[in-house]
Design a protein around this motif. Structure first.
Motif, PDB file in Angstrom:
ATOM      1  N   ARG A  13       3.731  -5.266 -16.765  1.00 10.62           N
ATOM      2  CA  ARG A  13       2.747  -4.203 -16.542  1.00 10.62           C
ATOM      3  C   ARG A  13       2.308  -4.121 -15.080  1.00 10.62           C
ATOM      4  N   GLY A  14       2.863  -4.961 -14.246  1.00  9.02           N
ATOM      5  CA  GLY A  14       2.486  -4.952 -12.839  1.00  9.02           C
ATOM      6  C   GLY A  14       1.067  -5.416 -12.578  1.00  9.02           C
ATOM      7  N   CYS A  15       0.598  -6.383 -13.365  1.00  6.73           N
ATOM      8  CA  CYS A  15      -0.812  -6.801 -13.292  1.00  6.73           C
ATOM      9  C   CYS A  15      -1.116  -7.722 -12.112  1.00  6.73           C
ATOM     10  N   THR A  16      -0.125  -8.253 -11.441  1.00  2.00           N
ATOM     11  CA  THR A  16      -0.229  -9.149 -10.271  1.00  2.00           C
ATOM     12  C   THR A  16      -0.744 -10.546 -10.597  1.00  2.00           C
ATOM     13  N   THR A  17      -0.890 -10.890 -11.871  1.00  2.00           N
ATOM     14  CA  THR A  17      -1.349 -12.245 -12.220  1.00  2.00           C
ATOM     15  C   THR A  17      -0.359 -13.302 -11.725  1.00  2.00           C
ATOM     16  N   CYS A  18       0.922 -13.028 -11.884  1.00  2.00           N
ATOM     17  CA  CYS A  18       1.942 -14.015 -11.533  1.00  2.00           C
ATOM     18  C   CYS A  18       1.995 -14.296 -10.033  1.00  2.00           C
ATOM     19  N   ALA A  26       6.777 -16.505  -4.234  1.00  2.00           N
ATOM     20  CA  ALA A  26       8.123 -16.033  -4.544  1.00  2.00           C
ATOM     21  C   ALA A  26       8.147 -14.758  -5.376  1.00  2.00           C
ATOM     22  N   ILE A  27       6.975 -14.195  -5.701  1.00  2.00           N
ATOM     23  CA  ILE A  27       6.936 -13.015  -6.566  1.00  2.00           C
ATOM     24  C   ILE A  27       6.243 -11.867  -5.846  1.00  2.00           C
ATOM     25  N   ARG A  28       6.775 -10.672  -6.024  1.00  2.00           N
ATOM     26  CA  ARG A  28       6.177  -9.449  -5.498  1.00  2.00           C
ATOM     27  C   ARG A  28       6.077  -8.424  -6.626  1.00  2.00           C
ATOM     28  N   VAL A  29       5.134  -7.499  -6.499  1.00  2.00           N
ATOM     29  CA  VAL A  29       5.029  -6.378  -7.429  1.00  2.00           C
ATOM     30  C   VAL A  29       5.207  -5.096  -6.630  1.00  2.00           C
ATOM     31  N   LYS A 363       9.776 -11.391  15.341  1.00  2.00           N
ATOM     32  CA  LYS A 363       9.239 -11.012  14.026  1.00  2.00           C
ATOM     33  C   LYS A 363       7.940 -11.761  13.727  1.00  2.00           C
ATOM     34  N   GLN A 364       7.874 -13.010  14.145  1.00  2.00           N
ATOM     35  CA  GLN A 364       6.654 -13.791  13.929  1.00  2.00           C
ATOM     36  C   GLN A 364       5.473 -13.151  14.662  1.00  2.00           C
ATOM     37  N   LEU A 365       5.689 -12.709  15.882  1.00  2.00           N
ATOM     38  CA  LEU A 365       4.629 -12.050  16.651  1.00  2.00           C
ATOM     39  C   LEU A 365       4.222 -10.728  15.996  1.00  2.00           C
ATOM     40  N   GLN A 366       5.199 -10.003  15.462  1.00  2.00           N
ATOM     41  CA  GLN A 366       4.904  -8.751  14.768  1.00  2.00           C
ATOM     42  C   GLN A 366       4.073  -9.002  13.508  1.00  2.00           C
ATOM     43  N   ILE A 367       4.408 -10.061  12.789  1.00  2.00           N
ATOM     44  CA  ILE A 367       3.655 -10.420  11.578  1.00  2.00           C
ATOM     45  C   ILE A 367       2.214 -10.760  11.942  1.00  2.00           C
ATOM     46  N   GLN A 368       2.037 -11.560  12.974  1.00  2.00           N
ATOM     47  CA  GLN A 368       0.691 -11.951  13.378  1.00  2.00           C
ATOM     48  C   GLN A 368      -0.125 -10.744  13.837  1.00  2.00           C
ATOM     49  N   GLU A 369       0.505  -9.844  14.553  1.00  2.00           N
ATOM     50  CA  GLU A 369      -0.203  -8.653  15.020  1.00  2.00           C
ATOM     51  C   GLU A 369      -0.628  -7.768  13.856  1.00  2.00           C
ATOM     52  N   LEU A 370       0.282  -7.558  12.903  1.00  2.24           N
ATOM     53  CA  LEU A 370      -0.058  -6.723  11.743  1.00  2.24           C
ATOM     54  C   LEU A 370      -1.122  -7.388  10.881  1.00  2.24           C
ATOM     55  N   GLU A 371      -1.059  -8.714  10.753  1.00  5.07           N
ATOM     56  CA  GLU A 371      -2.036  -9.426   9.925  1.00  5.07           C
ATOM     57  C   GLU A 371      -3.458  -9.235  10.449  1.00  5.07           C
ATOM     58  N   THR A 372      -3.603  -9.168  11.774  1.00  2.00           N
ATOM     59  CA  THR A 372      -4.943  -8.972  12.346  1.00  2.00           C
ATOM     60  C   THR A 372      -5.508  -7.596  12.020  1.00  2.00           C
ATOM     61  N   LYS A 373      -4.659  -6.649  11.676  1.00  2.09           N
ATOM     62  CA  LYS A 373      -5.105  -5.294  11.352  1.00  2.09           C
ATOM     63  C   LYS A 373      -5.385  -5.116   9.859  1.00  2.09           C
ATOM     64  N   LEU A 374      -5.045  -6.116   9.056  1.00  5.46           N
ATOM     65  CA  LEU A 374      -5.272  -6.049   7.616  1.00  5.46           C
ATOM     66  C   LEU A 374      -6.654  -6.600   7.274  1.00  5.46           C
ATOM     67  N   PRO A 375      -7.218  -6.232   6.106  1.00  4.00           N
ATOM     68  CA  PRO A 375      -8.598  -6.617   5.788  1.00  4.00           C
ATOM     69  C   PRO A 375      -8.807  -8.103   5.539  1.00  4.00           C
ATOM     70  N   GLY A 376      -7.752  -8.840   5.205  1.00  5.84           N
ATOM     71  CA  GLY A 376      -7.898 -10.276   4.960  1.00  5.84           C
ATOM     72  C   GLY A 376      -8.551 -10.618   3.640  1.00  5.84           C
ATOM     73  N   LEU A 377      -8.562  -9.694   2.689  1.00  2.64           N
ATOM     74  CA  LEU A 377      -9.191  -9.930   1.381  1.00  2.64           C
ATOM     75  C   LEU A 377      -8.240 -10.569   0.377  1.00  2.64           C
ATOM     76  N   HIS A 378      -6.935 -10.521   0.641  1.00  3.64           N
ATOM     77  CA  HIS A 378      -5.926 -11.085  -0.260  1.00  3.64           C
ATOM     78  C   HIS A 378      -6.120 -10.572  -1.689  1.00  3.64           C
ATOM     79  N   CYS A 379      -6.294  -9.267  -1.820  1.00  2.06           N
ATOM     80  CA  CYS A 379      -6.594  -8.664  -3.129  1.00  2.06           C
ATOM     81  C   CYS A 379      -5.349  -8.454  -3.983  1.00  2.06           C
ATOM     82  N   SER A 380      -4.167  -8.532  -3.390  1.00  2.95           N
ATOM     83  CA  SER A 380      -2.883  -8.368  -4.077  1.00  2.95           C
ATOM     84  C   SER A 380      -2.619  -6.946  -4.549  1.00  2.95           C
ATOM     85  N   SER A 381      -3.458  -5.978  -4.144  1.00  5.63           N
ATOM     86  CA  SER A 381      -3.210  -4.591  -4.537  1.00  5.63           C
ATOM     87  C   SER A 381      -1.918  -4.058  -3.942  1.00  5.63           C
ATOM     88  N   CYS A 382      -1.473  -4.660  -2.851  1.00  4.55           N
ATOM     89  CA  CYS A 382      -0.232  -4.236  -2.190  1.00  4.55           C
ATOM     90  C   CYS A 382       1.002  -4.791  -2.885  1.00  4.55           C
TER      91      CYS A 382
END
Length: 439
Positions: A13-18, A26-29, A363-382
């Motif tokens: 059901r795409g609930c993101t529990t896993c 190792a899991i994405r929705v 790629k590591q620098l790109q990841i770090q740069e994008l992470e600073t622009k994200l809310p940091g809530l780790h809500c898993s809605s993405c």
């Protein structure tokens, strides 16, 4: 590598529990369905236990596999004994296994006892080893170390698992007594977790599999109930003592080694924290560390039936009537080479961003740069477990920035203004009133 953990997309059901419980992310929705990054999966089974819709399962064998062989040998993990209420004798379970289609039974507990005796007699006499030594009994822990803690690989004891040793001895014994060629003898393990199902097809220390398949304790348990109740006569089959049966519980292996300075840790989260401390050199006083990915060891595996704490109490009660030890390594006709690994473990670069070091750094620098622009809530809605994992997915092309609901909101605000943007968002993500007079 073949994994036993699999998804049923129709149930998902795409609930993101896993994705929130996976220790290796190792899991994405995506698009409402979960998917597994197989290079990161360690078959721990946490997703199987946590999925509320039973969309994740372990691909164990069917009993029809027994028809492929002239002689079938069951290799039960001692955790099987703990699943039955009021069990007084292990022989009741072993006779039940023969009643449901197995011709012979060889206990994994017997092999565990032999490995314990080997460790006491020979491991300490083989020269200096990195301290503390780490148990090789849990396949999930071995995969985790290869993936996330490669500096600790040299500290893993180079002995095969009890299930594998039992399979080797079972086939040899059956061939000698029946006269059948080894290929006509089917050796099947009965295991408590998806990790040991995977081990039957993809061994960590051996060049080739020694098992022909694996059955889950959950499936065998249901088949055993009726035959065990209707047994008219019980033939003595058990050949293991306390030191072998105790391996199914966390701390059992360390106790069987008679090592006063061992440490036992259960639960994948606790195991990861302990490995982090070992990697930092903060555990010098322990000479042996037993790490079990499941709660209470194999008793808490995802393919068991009973509550692990109740199962632990049953095992303790069952062991009271057993001798301390029944078999000894020097009397089993084994050589040291047969219980040692055939090849060393290697680092598995599952988190590698790119084969090229310069590209990986970019790629590591790109990841770090994008992470600073994200809310940091780790809500898993993405569909990713954390904002860091989402940034990595975006950079590696597995996701788009638009998958983040907060990034969508920012874009909608920019295009239509804050008030209009909120109208298109689900209620939980809408902004509240700007001041008390708006309420």
């Amino acid at each position: 590598m073949k994994h036993s953990v699999a998804l049923e997309h129709q149930r998902c059901r795409g609930c993101t529990t896993c994705i929130k419980v996976c220790p290796t992310e190792a899991i994405r929705v995506r698009r409402g369905k979960a998917s597994i990054l197989h290079e990161r999966c360690i078959d721990c089974g946490r997703c199987i236990q946590s999925c509320p819709h039973k969309a994740i399962k372990s691909l164990s064998d069917s009993m029809y596999r027994l028809e492929e062989f002239s002689c079938c040998v069951a290799v039960p993990d001692p955790a099987l004994y703990s699943q039955f209420q009021h069990l007084e004798y292990i022989d009741t379970v072993l006779n039940g296994l023969q009643a449901i289609g197995f011709h012979r039974v060889f206990e994994a507990a017997k092999a565990a006892e032999l490995l314990s005796d080997y460790a006491r007699r020979y491991m300490k006499a083989e020269g200096e080893r990195p301290i503390p030594q780490i148990s090789s009994a849990c396949p999930t822990v071995l995969r985790l170390i290869q993936m996330r803690f490669p500096k600790l690989i040299d500290q893993i004891e180079p002995t095969i698992t009890p299930i594998e040793l039992a399979a080797i001895l079972a086939r040899r014994e059956a061939a000698a007594e029946t006269g059948l060629p080894p290929g006509r003898i089917g050796v099947f393990s009965i295991v408590p977790c998806s990790s040991k199902v995977t081990l039957s097809y993809t061994p960590e220390y051996l060049d080739h599999p020694v098992l022909d398949g694996a059955f889950s304790i959950r499936d065998i348990y249901l088949r055993l109930l009726k035959p065990m109740r209707s047994l008219e006569e019980t033939v003595p089959l058990s050949t293991s003592g306390v030191m072998g049966v105790g391996w199914c519980a966390c701390g059992g292996e360390g106790a069987a080694r008679l090592d006063e300075s061992y440490l036992a840790v259960d639960g994948i989260g606790n195991v990861i924290r302990m490995l982090e401390e070992l990697e930092d050199g903060r555990m010098p006083e322990a000479s042996f560390v037993e790490l079990c990915a499941c709660t209470q060891g194999c008793l808490g595996g995802c393919l068991t039936v009973e509550n692990p704490y109740i199962a632990r109490a049953r095992v303790n009660s069952l062991m009271k009537g057993l001798p301390m030890q029944k078999v000894y390594f020097d009397e089993a006709g084994l050589t040291q080479a047969e219980v040692l690994s055939q090849h060393p473990l290697k680092y598995t670069p599952a988190f590698l961003l790119d084969e090229d070091r310069q590209a990986a750094m970019t790629k590591q620098l790109q990841i770090q740069e994008l992470e600073t622009k994200l809310p940091g809530l780790h809500c898993s809605s993405c569909g990713a477990p954390t904002c860091r994992a989402f940034a990595e997915d975006v950079v590696l092309g597995r996701a788009s920035e638009e998958d983040c609901i907060f990034k969508v909101r920012e874009r909608m605000r920019y295009m239509a203004g804050p008030a209009a943007a909120d109208e298109y968002l689900p209620a939980p993500f809408r902004r509240g009133p700007e001041n008390p007079s708006d309420r």
